[in-house]
Design a protein around this motif. Structure first.
Motif, PDB file in Angstrom:
ATOM      1  N   ALA A 290      40.839  56.623  36.178  1.00 54.20           N
ATOM      2  CA  ALA A 290      41.016  55.725  35.040  1.00 54.20           C
ATOM      3  C   ALA A 290      40.065  54.534  35.170  1.00 54.20           C
ATOM      4  N   TYR A 291      40.299  53.530  34.355  1.00 57.29           N
ATOM      5  CA  TYR A 291      39.475  52.324  34.386  1.00 57.29           C
ATOM      6  C   TYR A 291      39.692  51.581  35.700  1.00 57.29           C
ATOM      7  N   THR A 292      38.612  51.221  36.368  1.00 57.65           N
ATOM      8  CA  THR A 292      38.705  50.368  37.550  1.00 57.65           C
ATOM      9  C   THR A 292      37.654  49.268  37.464  1.00 57.65           C
ATOM     10  N   ALA A 293      37.998  48.088  37.943  1.00 57.57           N
ATOM     11  CA  ALA A 293      37.058  46.966  37.999  1.00 57.57           C
ATOM     12  C   ALA A 293      37.205  46.302  39.360  1.00 57.57           C
ATOM     13  N   SER A 294      36.119  46.256  40.116  1.00 62.90           N
ATOM     14  CA  SER A 294      36.109  45.623  41.429  1.00 62.90           C
ATOM     15  C   SER A 294      35.348  44.314  41.297  1.00 62.90           C
ATOM     16  N   LEU A 295      36.073  43.199  41.219  1.00 63.64           N
ATOM     17  CA  LEU A 295      35.502  41.922  40.802  1.00 63.64           C
ATOM     18  C   LEU A 295      35.391  40.942  41.960  1.00 63.64           C
ATOM     19  N   GLY A 296      34.249  40.270  42.035  1.00 66.70           N
ATOM     20  CA  GLY A 296      34.045  39.270  43.069  1.00 66.70           C
ATOM     21  C   GLY A 296      33.204  39.803  44.213  1.00 66.70           C
ATOM     22  N   GLU A 297      33.120  38.995  45.247  1.00 71.65           N
ATOM     23  CA  GLU A 297      32.289  39.324  46.414  1.00 71.65           C
ATOM     24  C   GLU A 297      32.733  38.440  47.557  1.00 71.65           C
ATOM     25  N   ARG A 298      32.383  38.812  48.770  1.00 76.33           N
ATOM     26  CA  ARG A 298      32.748  37.998  49.926  1.00 76.33           C
ATOM     27  C   ARG A 298      32.229  36.569  49.740  1.00 76.33           C
ATOM     28  N   GLY A 299      33.157  35.610  49.781  1.00 73.83           N
ATOM     29  CA  GLY A 299      32.802  34.207  49.631  1.00 73.83           C
ATOM     30  C   GLY A 299      32.654  33.755  48.190  1.00 73.83           C
ATOM     31  N   SER A 300      32.898  34.646  47.238  1.00 72.53           N
ATOM     32  CA  SER A 300      32.723  34.291  45.827  1.00 72.53           C
ATOM     33  C   SER A 300      33.763  35.019  44.988  1.00 72.53           C
ATOM     34  N   ALA A 301      34.874  34.335  44.732  1.00 75.59           N
ATOM     35  CA  ALA A 301      35.955  34.946  43.946  1.00 75.59           C
ATOM     36  C   ALA A 301      35.553  35.037  42.482  1.00 75.59           C
ATOM     37  N   PRO A 302      36.062  36.026  41.744  1.00 72.72           N
ATOM     38  CA  PRO A 302      35.772  36.103  40.313  1.00 72.72           C
ATOM     39  C   PRO A 302      36.497  34.989  39.564  1.00 72.72           C
ATOM     40  N   SER A 303      35.931  34.581  38.463  1.00 68.10           N
ATOM     41  CA  SER A 303      36.579  33.560  37.638  1.00 68.10           C
ATOM     42  C   SER A 303      37.739  34.177  36.869  1.00 68.10           C
ATOM     43  N   ALA A 304      38.619  33.307  36.371  1.00 68.74           N
ATOM     44  CA  ALA A 304      39.719  33.788  35.537  1.00 68.74           C
ATOM     45  C   ALA A 304      39.181  34.484  34.296  1.00 68.74           C
ATOM     46  N   GLU A 305      38.089  33.958  33.731  1.00 70.79           N
ATOM     47  CA  GLU A 305      37.516  34.562  32.523  1.00 70.79           C
ATOM     48  C   GLU A 305      37.042  35.990  32.798  1.00 70.79           C
ATOM     49  N   THR A 306      36.453  36.215  33.970  1.00 72.79           N
ATOM     50  CA  THR A 306      35.986  37.556  34.323  1.00 72.79           C
ATOM     51  C   THR A 306      37.155  38.520  34.446  1.00 72.79           C
ATOM     52  N   VAL A 307      38.219  38.080  35.083  1.00 73.38           N
ATOM     53  CA  VAL A 307      39.391  38.938  35.251  1.00 73.38           C
ATOM     54  C   VAL A 307      40.065  39.198  33.907  1.00 73.38           C
ATOM     55  N   LEU A 308      40.165  38.175  33.062  1.00 74.39           N
ATOM     56  CA  LEU A 308      40.784  38.352  31.744  1.00 74.39           C
ATOM     57  C   LEU A 308      39.990  39.333  30.886  1.00 74.39           C
ATOM     58  N   SER A 309      38.682  39.286  30.984  1.00 69.45           N
ATOM     59  CA  SER A 309      37.856  40.243  30.250  1.00 69.45           C
ATOM     60  C   SER A 309      38.135  41.665  30.721  1.00 69.45           C
ATOM     61  N   ALA A 310      38.271  41.834  32.044  1.00 69.66           N
ATOM     62  CA  ALA A 310      38.579  43.156  32.585  1.00 69.66           C
ATOM     63  C   ALA A 310      39.967  43.620  32.163  1.00 69.66           C
ATOM     64  N   VAL A 311      40.917  42.688  32.082  1.00 74.67           N
ATOM     65  CA  VAL A 311      42.269  43.037  31.626  1.00 74.67           C
ATOM     66  C   VAL A 311      42.206  43.608  30.217  1.00 74.67           C
ATOM     67  N   GLU A 312      41.443  42.968  29.335  1.00 81.06           N
ATOM     68  CA  GLU A 312      41.323  43.463  27.964  1.00 81.06           C
ATOM     69  C   GLU A 312      40.707  44.860  27.935  1.00 81.06           C
ATOM     70  N   GLN A 313      39.679  45.067  28.738  1.00 79.08           N
ATOM     71  CA  GLN A 313      39.052  46.389  28.768  1.00 79.08           C
ATOM     72  C   GLN A 313      40.005  47.438  29.330  1.00 79.08           C
ATOM     73  N   ALA A 314      40.759  47.065  30.356  1.00 79.31           N
ATOM     74  CA  ALA A 314      41.699  48.011  30.965  1.00 79.31           C
ATOM     75  C   ALA A 314      42.796  48.408  29.990  1.00 79.31           C
ATOM     76  N   LEU A 315      43.300  47.438  29.249  1.00 82.18           N
ATOM     77  CA  LEU A 315      44.383  47.729  28.314  1.00 82.18           C
ATOM     78  C   LEU A 315      43.898  48.523  27.111  1.00 82.18           C
ATOM     79  N   ALA A 316      42.600  48.456  26.847  1.00 78.52           N
ATOM     80  CA  ALA A 316      42.020  49.236  25.757  1.00 78.52           C
ATOM     81  C   ALA A 316      41.576  50.613  26.231  1.00 78.52           C
TER      82      ALA A 316
END
Length: 329
Positions: A290-316
């Motif tokens: 199914a849909y997967t999104a691996s967000l961020g990197e060592r020492g650099s967390a993803p922003s809330a906006e990036t995660v929210l965008s992925a949530v919308e894509q996942a739910l769609a």
């Protein structure tokens, strides 16, 4: 003709999930394969889920090392050594390449396969294999496992990873809830509370309840604090891995820190978003049908906006198209 194969991969949870597609490959490409698997006792449920695994052989290394020289531990280690020594395998395949897995490999009877010095996480382990294989280190863990199994057993695999978890997902109806994994054993993996709250609000906007997972009492306390006063959120009690897998199988979506349970959800074929902050998704991206999104990197967390965008894509996500994304920053 039956080919007896022993898989040595004892831990941890995420690594065992990554191993499952290689088991599916072996079952497909090696007619008559009889696959046994040595695994840490606390994770014994995972290989048992796969229909191609003949026997699960538990080892209690994590428990034994606390009392290595006690009479009880010595007796248990002797019993394991006798058990392994009485079995004859065509191939013993060490998928871990650590000295703790070599300790087990050396007690087995069969041609021992493993990674060569350049490929192994602990190069010294390669000295104890009869046949050594080169597998590129900097590639996804699922791919590394599939490549090692293919090299050891002489086949070429094709297609997307098959985790063999249909026994858990078949017949399960998706329910209107999201699973959240906000806790981790290390503080440097944690994501800001304000960002979690924004994700919770967005999930509620999609009419989804929240089920939070936690492990230790400290993690449970943190999860409870995170959803205090939220009538649509529940912190789940400690459950067996099979019970947790059942919860994940019914989820509409999961959002979690980089953890074994997050990787399990992806393997189960549920839309899954992983938040990476203290590790790199280059080697351990989420993988699944199914849909997967691996967000961020060592020492650099993803922003809330990036995660929210992925949530919308996942739910769609439309399961019929099986669209997925790998690594995002």
């Amino acid at each position: 003709m039956t080919k007896k194969i022993l898989i040595v991969r004892t831990s941890s949870l995420g690594d065992l999930v990554h191993m499952l597609p290689a088991i599916s490959d072996i079952a497909l490409h090696v007619p008559g394969a009889q696959i046994d698997w040595i695994v840490e006792e606390g994770f014994a449920e995972i290989p048992a889920w796969h229909p191609a695994v003949n026997e699960v052989i538990p080892v209690a290394h994590r428990r034994w090392r606390k009392h290595w020289w006690s009479a009880e531990t010595r007796a248990a280690r002797t019993a394991l050594r006798n058990n392994l020594g009485a079995r004859q395998y065509d191939i013993v395949l060490d998928m871990q390449a650590l000295m703790k897995s070599v300790w087990l490999v050396r007690q087995t009877q069969g041609v021992r396969h493993g990674l060569d010095r350049q490929s192994a996480r602990e190069p010294l382990a390669s000295l104890f294999y009869h046949v050594k294989h080169t597998v590129n280190f900097w590639q996804p863990a699922v791919t590394r496992q599939r490549e090692l199994a293919a090299a050891a057993l002489g086949y070429t695999y094709t297609g997307k990873p098959d985790f063999g978890l249909e026994a858990i997902t078949d017949g399960v109806e998706i329910q209107p809830y999201a699973v959240i994994m906000p806790s981790a054993s290390r503080d440097d993996k944690l994501w800001p509370e304000d960002d979690w709250q924004r994700v919770f609000e967005r999930l509620h906007e999609h009419d989804l309840d929240l089920k939070l997972l936690s492990g230790s009492p400290e993690e449970t306390k943190r999860a409870q604090s995170l959803v205090a006063g939220n009538s649509r959120a529940q912190v789940l009690p400690r459950m067996s891995l099979t019970e947790v897998a059942g919860v994940l199988a019914g989820a509409r979506i999961m959002v979690g820190l980089d953890s074994g349970l997050t990787h399990l959800c992806a393997g189960l074929g549920r839309p899954t978003i992983g938040i990476y902050k203290a590790s790199t998704p280059v080697r351990t991206p989420l993988e699944g049908p199914a849909y997967t999104a691996s967000l961020g990197e060592r020492g650099s967390a993803p922003s809330a906006e990036t995660v929210l965008s992925a949530v919308e894509q996942a739910l769609a996500f439309d399961e019929s198209t099986h669209r997925s994304i790998g690594n995002h920053s």
